[in-house]
Design an enzyme around this catalytic site. Structure first.
Site, PDB file in Angstrom:
ATOM      1  N   ASP A  48       0.845  -1.198   0.000  1.00  0.00           N
ATOM      2  CA  ASP A  48       0.000   0.000   0.000  1.00  0.00           C
ATOM      3  C   ASP A  48       0.874   1.239   0.000  1.00  0.00           C
ATOM      4  OD1 ASP A  48      -3.009   1.058   0.905  1.00  0.00           O
ATOM      5  OD2 ASP A  48      -1.371   2.300   1.682  1.00  0.00           O
ATOM      6  N   TYR A  53       3.020   9.865  -0.438  1.00  0.00           N
ATOM      7  CA  TYR A  53       4.130   9.309   0.341  1.00  0.00           C
ATOM      8  C   TYR A  53       5.481   9.590  -0.318  1.00  0.00           C
ATOM      9  CZ  TYR A  53       0.454   6.433   2.547  1.00  0.00           C
ATOM     10  OH  TYR A  53      -0.671   5.992   3.182  1.00  0.00           O
ATOM     11  N   LYS A  78      -2.845   6.031  -4.262  1.00  0.00           N
ATOM     12  CA  LYS A  78      -3.902   6.984  -3.923  1.00  0.00           C
ATOM     13  C   LYS A  78      -3.678   8.323  -4.616  1.00  0.00           C
ATOM     14  CE  LYS A  78      -3.681   4.881   0.671  1.00  0.00           C
ATOM     15  NZ  LYS A  78      -2.262   4.449   0.630  1.00  0.00           N
ATOM     16  N   HIS A 111      -7.371   9.763  -1.536  1.00  0.00           N
ATOM     17  CA  HIS A 111      -6.682   9.712  -0.238  1.00  0.00           C
ATOM     18  C   HIS A 111      -7.470  10.354   0.899  1.00  0.00           C
ATOM     19  CE1 HIS A 111      -2.311   9.238   1.374  1.00  0.00           C
ATOM     20  NE2 HIS A 111      -3.203   8.869   2.259  1.00  0.00           N
TER      21      HIS A 111
END
Length: 274
Positions: A48, A53, A78, A111
């Site tokens: 994931d 990120y 996301k 997200h």
């Protein structure tokens, strides 16, 4: 090697998703590459990540370096908040695919429910799904009223809702809503960012000769909640995956659930500004 997350959840469109995976929040791109490869070697089959990120490229490199066929790895990414809106989301997804070095992702999520934008973003996500570039689609951090907004403008119900979920935040009303609409729940921060020094968890862990973290992850699984614990430590990768060889009793499940304090370690989906 045992494929530790061969236990799959079936999403509403028939796609199978491993119930246990690796999360890579706050992992640098370089470390993500190493950790993802180690996780796959340890038997993980779900990763994931997210555009937000900053490690999609590292995740892609780690998967490629693992030697395991891409089709055997379930990859989630996301659409980040700054990329929401219809055209923006389409462009952002192309960027994610490029960084991951993948034509198709297994699960694409919005997200966060950015006010005034998430319904338009969902239209883009639906288009991506219709074109076959995402095998499944869903949302993250959506409350019931956000999900109602999606239902009012779409014929496709989100297949997954990834939310903060752990013994101190059991999200019971939201989980009931999701169950009634065939939306699978995924837990982020399932280990409460390391805040596991709770006597009940320690006592149950001693009984089963497990760690408190393993008890929480087993509780997730027995609740039917997909879980994606994050670690960059090889020994913890193995430990977190070693939760399929015991079973909590119904009383223990209830006792752990009773720890709920509606306590969040992360942001409130109805009050965030990023």
């Amino acid at each position: 090697m045992t494929i530790i997350n061969s236990n799959n959840v079936v999403l509403q469109n028939g796609v199978q998703m491993p119930i246990l995976g690796l999360g890579v929040w706050k992992v640098t791109d370089e470390v993500a590459e190493i950790t993802v490869r180690q996780a796959i070697e340890a038997g993980y089959r779900a990763i994931d990540t997210a555009a937000g990120y900053g490690n999609e490229a590292g995740v892609g490199r780690g998967i490629a370096a693992s030697g395991v066929n891409r089709e055997q790895i379930f990859v989630t990414t996301k659409i980040r908040n700054g990329d929401q809106g219809y055209q923006e989301a389409l462009a952002a997804f192309d960027d994610s695919r490029s960084k991951l070095n993948m034509d198709i992702v297994d699960l694409l999520l919005i997200h966060w429910p950015v006010k005034g934008k998430y319904t338009e973003t969902w239209k883009a996500v639906e288009e991506i799904y219709a074109k076959g570039y995402a095998r499944a689609i869903g949302v993250s951090n959506f409350q019931t009223h956000h999900l109602d907004d999606i239902a009012a403008m779409s014929e496709i119900t989100p297949m997954v809702n990834q939310v903060e979920f752990h013994p101190l935040l059991t999200q019971e009303p939201l989980r009931q809503y999701c169950a009634s609409h065939n939306i699978k729940v995924t837990a982020w921060s399932p280990l409460m960012q390391g805040n596991l020094d709770i006597p009940l968890l320690q006592n149950i862990a001693t009984k089963y000769n497990k760690s408190a973290a393993q008890i929480v992850l087993r509780w997730d699984i027995q609740n039917g909640v997909i879980t994606i614990p994050k670690t960059i430590t090889p020994a913890r990768l193995v430990e977190n995956a070693n939760v399929f060889d015991f079973e909590l009793t119904s009383d223990e499940i209830a006792q752990i659930s009773a720890l709920n304090e509606n306590k969040r370690f992360g942001p409130d989906p109805d009050n965030f500004n990023f």
